[in-house]
Scaffold this active site. Structure first.
Site, mmCIF file in Angstrom:
data_model
loop_
_atom_site.group_PDB
_atom_site.id
_atom_site.type_symbol
_atom_site.label_atom_id
_atom_site.label_comp_id
_atom_site.label_asym_id
_atom_site.label_seq_id
_atom_site.Cartn_x
_atom_site.Cartn_y
_atom_site.Cartn_z
ATOM 1 N N ASN A 34 0.614 -0.808 0.570
ATOM 2 C CA ASN A 34 0.217 -0.164 0.324
ATOM 3 C C ASN A 34 1.025 0.902 0.151
ATOM 4 O OD1 ASN A 34 -2.630 -1.592 0.338
ATOM 5 N ND2 ASN A 34 -2.190 -1.742 2.437
ATOM 6 N N SER A 48 4.139 5.289 -5.158
ATOM 7 C CA SER A 48 4.132 6.295 -5.145
ATOM 8 C C SER A 48 3.546 7.019 -3.718
ATOM 9 C CB SER A 48 3.290 6.471 -6.335
ATOM 10 O OG SER A 48 3.610 6.125 -7.835
ATOM 11 N N ARG A 78 20.354 -6.181 -43.266
ATOM 12 C CA ARG A 78 18.858 -6.425 -44.337
ATOM 13 C C ARG A 78 18.756 -6.119 -45.607
ATOM 14 N NH1 ARG A 78 14.875 -9.958 -44.377
ATOM 15 N NH2 ARG A 78 12.634 -9.279 -44.583
ATOM 16 N N GLN A 109 10.889 -2.260 -34.293
ATOM 17 C CA GLN A 109 10.232 -1.853 -35.718
ATOM 18 C C GLN A 109 11.180 -1.420 -36.660
ATOM 19 O OE1 GLN A 109 7.169 -0.929 -35.849
ATOM 20 N NE2 GLN A 109 7.018 -0.796 -37.459
ATOM 21 N N GLU A 139 11.864 3.197 -9.317
ATOM 22 C CA GLU A 139 12.560 4.212 -8.657
ATOM 23 C C GLU A 139 11.693 5.245 -8.332
ATOM 24 O OE1 GLU A 139 16.889 2.441 -8.453
ATOM 25 O OE2 GLU A 139 16.694 4.778 -7.677
ATOM 26 N N GLY A 140 10.307 5.501 -8.469
ATOM 27 C CA GLY A 140 9.618 6.803 -8.418
ATOM 28 C C GLY A 140 9.356 6.397 -10.133
#
Lengths: 395, 260, 385
Positions: C128, C131, C267, C336, C363-364
């Site tokens: 709980n 953040s 490629r 992509q 870490e936030g």
């Protein structure tokens, strides 16, 4: 011999510096100067526009006058069996001896049943046999002692050994003791017509270049040759020769073999004994490509080899690798699929009787050594070959 | 326990090529590295030191630039580094190189001498055994495992063509090591910082009291006559028919050679 | 771009790069697949002295600062974010001791940490309290000469693998945010156990577990700083570590760009290598530009931290949020550029994309970082009046 710059002629243009593969030329007071890095490759000689660089002979002559003659082969045995490379060396030694008009001798240390006679049948005129139990197991010091003594006594012109674990270990000791030259891993040996010196060709820089080595002022001229590089001569049942028993000298050894463990991987045996080798390189594209090559090998009763590129990619284990850093092979037929033909690979398989190259790139260097070349995708060609061979075999 | 490791600075051979037109080596931008086998010798020495105590010295013969290779070994943790450098050493073949290193090691003293099995530029594998011969001490080539190190004896596994031998030897001894023996450690930061500051002992021919006629070109029995690109066989035959025909022809050849 | 690094900083970068290329790249796919803890890599890092980078010399470290740590973390992240997370979380767990610990605590713990003998973990997050650190429920009650810890920490990086844990617990609930305190707890203390290892989307080489405290008694001396300083310890720790997360973003993005460029050169489509197509070139150009911008910011903030500047919350939050949002974008674009191959596990970019996601979260979260920046702006504006 050394390389020298004539200061008066040198214009200080620096062309030689760029030509030197060893970074051995520096500018000193506006003139070129050869440093201790020089390896005598002579690359600078031809590039100097002023002709200021030259070779200077100052070799120390260590040849003894009235020295003996003859070509010697060290006949290697392990656990009482002659090494195959020794028989190949007798073939090479025979050709050298014939050119020199000299005799071919073998030196056999340790007990091999009928060993001396076998060596004679494979081409030796004479066998120096030290049939002492102390020689049965290889130890560097006693082997080096006995061979050095023999050479000092009989003064042969040339002494050859196999570039095996044994030959490469104790031969340098002999050369060091006799203060003579030793050239490792020769791929070809010949006699220089004008001087009678031994021309020793060997790969250097990981097989990227070949170098011819001379040992002009010291005797004997010593060289080692890797297995499967030379061809053995015809076996002659009825050939006669002389056997000279040798008393062992200084057989004490500071090293002692306490245990010998044999670990022969199946593939190693298969590759080196194989009549037919199917090899894959980067063009095989992955494990799928090798699966195809294994299938072709199976229909031909052959073995599968690989180039370093394929091994590095992890498509097939190292023990399949052929080349400078892998195995040297010499089968009847070598089928190179998707192998570009880097020198480092070629030195490991160029003694194959027939080389078949399949590669998409018509410029691939492999085609320059191939007996038969097909420009095409191995994924197209190989399945066609498999189908055709199966038809012929009635499968 | 005094351990001396012989190392060599070599061009990264994977990058060396020959120009077929001029028959000279092309090594633009080819970096110099420590001979990879020698790194295994350094690692083996550090492991012996960790187990039995002692001092590890790395030794090289070469031009002043070879200092870089020595500093790299200091960053791995060796105690000191020695450079044998002198114009008289120029042009040494394996014989003269081994003689020079022998004089250097004689100067330093050693219970165990370690070398990589060969250098990747020359691939001769001769210098190690030759050094041992000059000392008159035993050597064991192609060591793949050090089993035991005592005060006056050592037990190792020696790689052979068909397996391996367990070999014991008295000390002092010279060992040449193969790649299987260990994984060389990477340098540490503290090692790298120490390496930057480390003093490298430099010895000349005079310091070694070496006999001049055994050094460099004069001491070298072998000469390089020439270098060239590996030659191509002349009998090439590129099959130029349709793919069907080419394959048929190839398989026919195989049948004629009794391969099928 | 030249960032005018010192000779030593270049040395650190080269060594970290060598370790990344020789010891991490060959094993990263397997570590990702199995989720095994990278003990061998940790051993190499320990041997190389990298664990001691930011620890003072008197405690056996190298006495370097934030920029050096940033450089090392960036290089490791280029190869594998799982490994670099393990390495960076070790620094995160060490900061409370380094910034607020007593001399005795430093002497006791830092030398082993510097030598890489003991790994560290930082325990703040709870079920709980993510953040909202104010929701912390783990408690520490003083009982004679011991604190008794009760509660459960969640999603703790290096949980189980670490030997030393720095955690935040409530010592006086009545004081609100000023009622939290920081403690150091050693693995093996009775009453301290670990929950299950989490099965994660990315950074799978790193270990993530619960820390469970059930009447776990620790000596009074294990309090870091003073009672009530818990949130200060946590915030200063995060201020210092955010640049590390930013450099993780720079590293993983650089790794992805390198792969994409390599692939695009090889490629061939429509008869040409795909890198010759402007659509591809423009993507790569945007990727390269944004990486460089992020690196410049992360390095600049790292230098700000090293300058001893007191208030670094805003800048370190900027570095974190900018570099990690960039990392998510660039790794996605790398996939992509490489198309179907990029999506397959044969190539490392799909892993990089999965790994990068965590950088925006841990870490936030990047939303919280923006709060930090926003509040700083409000404060600054108020001061101007």
């Amino acid at each position: 011999m050394y390389i020298s710059v004539t200061r008066d002629k040198c214009s200080g243009c620096g062309v030689c510096i760029a030509s030197c593969p060893y970074d051995a030329i520096v500018m000193h007071e506006d003139r070129a100067r050869i440093t201790e890095l020089c390896q005598l490759c002579r690359a600078c000689l031809s590039v100097c526009p002023e002709g200021a660089i030259s070779e200077v002979e100052d070799g120390v002559v260590r040849k003894e006058k009235g020295q003996g003659r003859g070509v010697w082969v060290f006949a290697e045995q392990r656990s009482g069996r002659l090494a195959g490379v020794s028989l190949e060396l007798l073939g090479a030694g025979r050709r050298l001896a014939d050119k020199l008009g000299a005799e071919l001798s073998a030196v056999l240390l340790g007990n091999v049943e009928r060993g001396a006679q076998e060596l004679i049948c494979w081409g030796a005129d004479r066998v120096y046999l030290c049939d002492d139990p102390a020689m049965d197991t290889f130890n560097d010091e006693p082997y080096a002692n006995v061979l050095s003594e023999l050479i000092a006594q009989y003064k042969p012109e040339i002494v050859l050994a196999g570039a095996t674990a044994i030959g490469r270990s104790f031969f340098p000791r002999v050369a060091a003791r006799l203060h003579t030259g030793l050239t490792a891993d020769c791929t070809s040996l010949d006699i220089e017509e004008s001087t009678g010196n031994l021309l020793q060709v060997r790969p250097a820089f990981g097989g990227n270049i070949m170098a011819t080595i001379l040992c002009p002022h010291s005797r004997p001229q010593m060289a080692t040759v890797r297995p499967r590089v030379m061809k053995a001569a015809e076996y002659q049942d009825d050939k006669k020769g002389e056997v000279i028993p040798v008393k062992p000298v200084k057989i004490t050894s500071s090293t002692r073999v306490t245990e010998t463990v044999m670990e022969v991987s199946e593939v190693a045996v298969n590759l080196q004994d194989a009549n037919i080798i199917v090899a894959g390189g980067r063009g095989a594209g992955g494990e799928k490509g090798f699966k195809l090559l294994f299938e072709l090998a199976e229909t031909l009763d052959g073995s599968v080899a690989a180039s370093r590129a394929a091994v590095d990619e992890g498509w097939i284990p190292y023990r399949h690798q052929v080349g400078q850093t892998g195995k040297t092979v010499g089968p009847k037929v070598y089928i190179a699929c998707g192998i570009s033909g880097a020198v480092q690979h070629i030195v490991g398989m160029q003694s194959s009787d027939i080389i078949i190259a399949i590669n998409r790139n018509p410029e691939a260097p492999i085609f320059s050594i191939a007996t038969y070349g097909i420009v095409g995708d191995m994924f197209e060609v190989v399945p066609m070959m498999i189908k055709k061979i199966r038809e012929i075999k009635g499968l | 326990m005094k351990i001396v490791v012989c190392v060599k600075q070599v061009p990264d051979t994977a990058e060396v090529r020959i120009n077929p037109e001029t028959n000279t080596l092309v090594r633009d931008g080819v970096p110099s590295i420590i001979n990879p086998y020698d790194l295994h010798a350094v690692e083996a020495a550090l492991q012996i030191r960790e187990a039995a105590g002692g001092e590890v010295t790395t030794l090289t013969m070469g031009p002043p630039q070879a200092e870089n290779a020595l500093r790299e070994t200091v960053s791995m943790g060796v105690d000191r580094a020695v450079l044998l450098t002198d114009r008289l050493f120029a042009g040494s073949d394996t014989w003269a190189t081994a003689y020079t290193l022998y004089k250097g090691i004689e100067h330093l003293g050693a219970d165990i001498i370690l070398c990589g099995k060969q250098a990747i530029d020359g691939d001769t594998a001769q210098v190690g055994p030759e050094i041992a011969e000059f000392f008159g001490m035993p050597h064991i080539a192609y060591v793949r495992k050090i089993v035991e190190v005592g005060n006056d004896r050592i037990v190792v596994q020696r790689l052979m063509d068909d397996g391996f031998d367990v070999v014991e030897s008295s000390l002092p001894v010279l060992l040449t090591v193969v790649r299987e023996i260990n994984v060389p450690r990477l340098p540490s930061l503290k090692g790298k910082m120490a390496a930057k500051k480390a003093g490298i002992l430099k010895l000349s021919a005079a310091d070694l009291k070496a006999e001049e006629e055994n050094l460099g070109l004069k001491g070298s029995p072998t000469q390089v006559k020439n270098i060239f690109a590996p030659e191509a066989k002349a009998n090439r035959k590129v099959l130029s028919g349709s793919m069907e025909d080419n394959v048929a022809q190839l398989v026919n050849e195989l049948v004629e050679m009794k391969c099928i | 771009m030249d960032y005018f690094l010192t000779e030593e900083q270049v040395m650190i970068r080269d060594l970290a790069r060598q370790i990344a290329e020789e010891k991490i790249v060959p094993v990263r796919a397997e570590l990702d697949e199995t989720g095994e803890f990278p003990w061998d890599v940790m051993k190499t890092l320990a041997q190389s002295d990298l664990f001691g980078l930011f620890i003072p010399e008197e405690y056996g470290g190298l006495g370097k600062g934030c920029l050096e740590l940033t450089i090392a973390v960036e290089e490791l992240s280029r190869a594998c974010l799982g490994v670099s997370t393990t390495f960076a979380a070790n620094a995160l767990g060490t900061y409370p001791i380094l910034l607020f610990g007593s001399d005795e605590q430093k002497k006791k713990f830092l030398p082993d940490i510097a030598a890489g003998k003991r790994l560290v973990a930082f325990g703040l997050t709870e079920a709980n309290a993510g953040s909202d650190a104010g929701g912390t429920q783990t408690t520490a009650r003083l009982d004679g000469n011991e604190y008794v810890i009760n509660g459960t920490k969640q999603w703790i990086t290096n949980g189980g693998a670490a030997e030393v844990y720095t955690i935040i617990a409530i010592t006086d609930r009545s004081k609100g945010p000023r009622g939290a305190s920081a403690f150091v707890i050693e693995k093996g203390t009775p009453g301290f156990t670990f929950g299950k290892k989490e099965n994660k989307m990315g950074i799978r080489a790193s270990a993530t577990t619960e820390l469970i405290f059930d009447n776990c008694r620790i000596p009074k001396e294990n309090l870091i700083g003073k009672e009530g300083m818990g949130f200060v310890v946590a915030m200063k720790t995060l201020d210092n570590s955010r640049t590390g997360v930013g450099s993780q973003g720079v590293g993983v993005a650089q790794g992805a760009l390198d792969e994409a460029v390599k692939f695009a050169r090889q490629r061939v489509q429509f008869g040409h290598p795909v890198i010759t197509f402007q659509a591809v070139q423009h993507m790569l150009a945007d990727m390269a530009t944004s990486i460089e911008a992020a690196r410049a910011l992360v390095y600049a903030v790292s230098r700000l931290v090293d300058s001893g500047s007191k208030d670094i919350s805003k800048e370190s939050a900027m570095a974190k949020v900018f570099a990690t949002d960039m990392a998510m974008r660039v790794t996605t674009d790398a996939v992509q550029v490489m198309g179907g191959s990029g999506y397959m596990k044969e190539y490392p970019v799909e892993k990089m994309m999965r790994d990068a996601k965590i950088l925006q979260i841990y870490e936030g979260t990047n939303q919280i970082q923006r709060n930090v920046i926003g509040q700083a702006l409000i404060k600054e504006a108020a001061r101007l009046k």
